[in-house]
Design a protein around this motif. Structure first.
Motif, PDB file in Angstrom:
ATOM      1  N   TYR A  55       4.179  -2.834  -0.720  1.00 19.20           N
ATOM      2  CA  TYR A  55       2.754  -3.187  -0.669  1.00 19.20           C
ATOM      3  C   TYR A  55       1.892  -1.925  -0.772  1.00 19.20           C
ATOM      4  O   TYR A  55       0.986  -1.853  -1.599  1.00 19.20           O
ATOM      5  N   ASP A  56       2.167  -0.940   0.076  1.00 18.22           N
ATOM      6  CA  ASP A  56       1.364   0.283   0.099  1.00 18.22           C
ATOM      7  C   ASP A  56       1.428   1.021  -1.232  1.00 18.22           C
ATOM      8  O   ASP A  56       0.414   1.522  -1.725  1.00 18.22           O
ATOM      9  N   THR A  57       2.614   1.092  -1.809  1.00 15.66           N
ATOM     10  CA  THR A  57       2.795   1.802  -3.087  1.00 15.66           C
ATOM     11  C   THR A  57       2.007   1.123  -4.198  1.00 15.66           C
ATOM     12  O   THR A  57       1.240   1.772  -4.917  1.00 15.66           O
ATOM     13  N   ILE A  58       2.165  -0.173  -4.323  1.00 10.20           N
ATOM     14  CA  ILE A  58       1.492  -0.912  -5.400  1.00 10.20           C
ATOM     15  C   ILE A  58      -0.015  -0.941  -5.158  1.00 10.20           C
ATOM     16  O   ILE A  58      -0.804  -0.676  -6.077  1.00 10.20           O
ATOM     17  N   TYR A  59      -0.425  -1.243  -3.936  1.00  9.98           N
ATOM     18  CA  TYR A  59      -1.849  -1.319  -3.602  1.00  9.98           C
ATOM     19  C   TYR A  59      -2.544   0.008  -3.898  1.00  9.98           C
ATOM     20  O   TYR A  59      -3.612   0.037  -4.506  1.00  9.98           O
ATOM     21  N   SER A  69       4.713   0.599 -13.060  1.00 11.73           N
ATOM     22  CA  SER A  69       5.484  -0.597 -13.350  1.00 11.73           C
ATOM     23  C   SER A  69       6.407  -0.815 -12.160  1.00 11.73           C
ATOM     24  O   SER A  69       7.097   0.110 -11.735  1.00 11.73           O
ATOM     25  N   PHE A  70       6.399  -2.005 -11.628  1.00  8.64           N
ATOM     26  CA  PHE A  70       7.159  -2.286 -10.415  1.00  8.64           C
ATOM     27  C   PHE A  70       8.022  -3.515 -10.619  1.00  8.64           C
ATOM     28  O   PHE A  70       7.614  -4.470 -11.263  1.00  8.64           O
ATOM     29  N   PHE A  71       9.195  -3.484 -10.054  1.00 13.61           N
ATOM     30  CA  PHE A  71      10.109  -4.612 -10.127  1.00 13.61           C
ATOM     31  C   PHE A  71      10.601  -4.905  -8.723  1.00 13.61           C
ATOM     32  O   PHE A  71      11.251  -4.066  -8.100  1.00 13.61           O
ATOM     33  N   TYR A  84       3.924 -10.867  -2.518  1.00 14.53           N
ATOM     34  CA  TYR A  84       3.049 -11.049  -3.670  1.00 14.53           C
ATOM     35  C   TYR A  84       1.713 -11.655  -3.255  1.00 14.53           C
ATOM     36  O   TYR A  84       0.655 -11.192  -3.660  1.00 14.53           O
ATOM     37  N   LYS A  85       1.755 -12.725  -2.470  1.00 12.58           N
ATOM     38  CA  LYS A  85       0.521 -13.405  -2.064  1.00 12.58           C
ATOM     39  C   LYS A  85      -0.378 -12.489  -1.237  1.00 12.58           C
ATOM     40  O   LYS A  85      -1.593 -12.479  -1.412  1.00 12.58           O
ATOM     41  N   THR A  86       0.234 -11.714  -0.342  1.00 13.08           N
ATOM     42  CA  THR A  86      -0.540 -10.780   0.484  1.00 13.08           C
ATOM     43  C   THR A  86      -1.192  -9.715  -0.390  1.00 13.08           C
ATOM     44  O   THR A  86      -2.376  -9.406  -0.253  1.00 13.08           O
ATOM     45  N   LEU A  87      -0.424  -9.158  -1.307  1.00  9.75           N
ATOM     46  CA  LEU A  87      -0.929  -8.128  -2.213  1.00  9.75           C
ATOM     47  C   LEU A  87      -2.041  -8.676  -3.106  1.00  9.75           C
ATOM     48  O   LEU A  87      -3.106  -8.071  -3.228  1.00  9.75           O
ATOM     49  N   LEU A  88      -1.816  -9.835  -3.695  1.00 14.13           N
ATOM     50  CA  LEU A  88      -2.817 -10.432  -4.585  1.00 14.13           C
ATOM     51  C   LEU A  88      -4.126 -10.708  -3.844  1.00 14.13           C
ATOM     52  O   LEU A  88      -5.205 -10.395  -4.354  1.00 14.13           O
ATOM     53  N   ALA A  89      -4.045 -11.278  -2.658  1.00 12.66           N
ATOM     54  CA  ALA A  89      -5.263 -11.594  -1.897  1.00 12.66           C
ATOM     55  C   ALA A  89      -6.041 -10.331  -1.579  1.00 12.66           C
ATOM     56  O   ALA A  89      -7.273 -10.300  -1.718  1.00 12.66           O
ATOM     57  N   ASN A  90      -5.350  -9.279  -1.174  1.00 14.61           N
ATOM     58  CA  ASN A  90      -6.038  -8.050  -0.777  1.00 14.61           C
ATOM     59  C   ASN A  90      -6.586  -7.271  -1.970  1.00 14.61           C
ATOM     60  O   ASN A  90      -7.531  -6.499  -1.813  1.00 14.61           O
TER      61      ASN A  90
END
Length: 144
Positions: A55-59, A69-71, A84-90
């Motif tokens: 989460y922290d890395t992608i965010y 690019s993340f997998f 995914y849902k947490t990341l997308l919402a934030n």
């Protein structure tokens, strides 16, 4: 094509710039209007150590507009959809467009705003050798 509306003789017909903006913004408006669940916004603290690292890395990369690019992989039940849902919402609460695509309709249906790759990017199911993109350069999807 290097032409403008005024290049052609349409008589008294006027093109309202607002109409142009609205038609070109359809896809973007749809993405910006995906509902954001308050439960998904407020659960970052519930991510486990590995989820929190992802989460922290992608965010961080997305909010700083850095490429990446993340997998994410793992067996069923390990919390990929939760992450995914947490990341997308934030991200979406900050008006960041996050296009969600998946290879199957079932996977896409599990995520807010999810679509299959071929649906979102107009990829034909039967691809021919000399086929070009089905997305017009002037379309709202190209703008998105």
């Amino acid at each position: 094509m290097g032409k403008s509306f005024s290049t052609f003789d349409f008589g008294d017909l006027k093109l309202d710039e607002i109409d142009v903006d609205r038609s070109n913004m359809k896809e973007i408006e749809e993405e910006l209007n995906i509902p954001i669940s308050s439960e998904e916004l407020n659960v970052v603290h519930m991510l486990n150590t590995e989820q929190r690292y992802a989460y922290d890395t992608i965010y961080r990369r997305v909010t700083k507009n850095e490429r990446g690019s993340f997998f994410l992989d793992g067996p069923g039940g390990t919390g990929k959809t939760f992450l995914y849902k947490t990341l997308l919402a934030n991200l979406r609460v900050k008006d960041i467009i996050a296009i969600v695509v998946a290879s199957s309709g079932i996977a896409a249906a599990n995520l807010p705003g999810g679509r299959t790759c071929n649906s979102r990017f107009k990829i034909p199911l039967d691809i021919e050798e000399n086929q070009s993109s089905q997305i017009s350069k002037q379309s709202s999807l190209a703008e998105l």
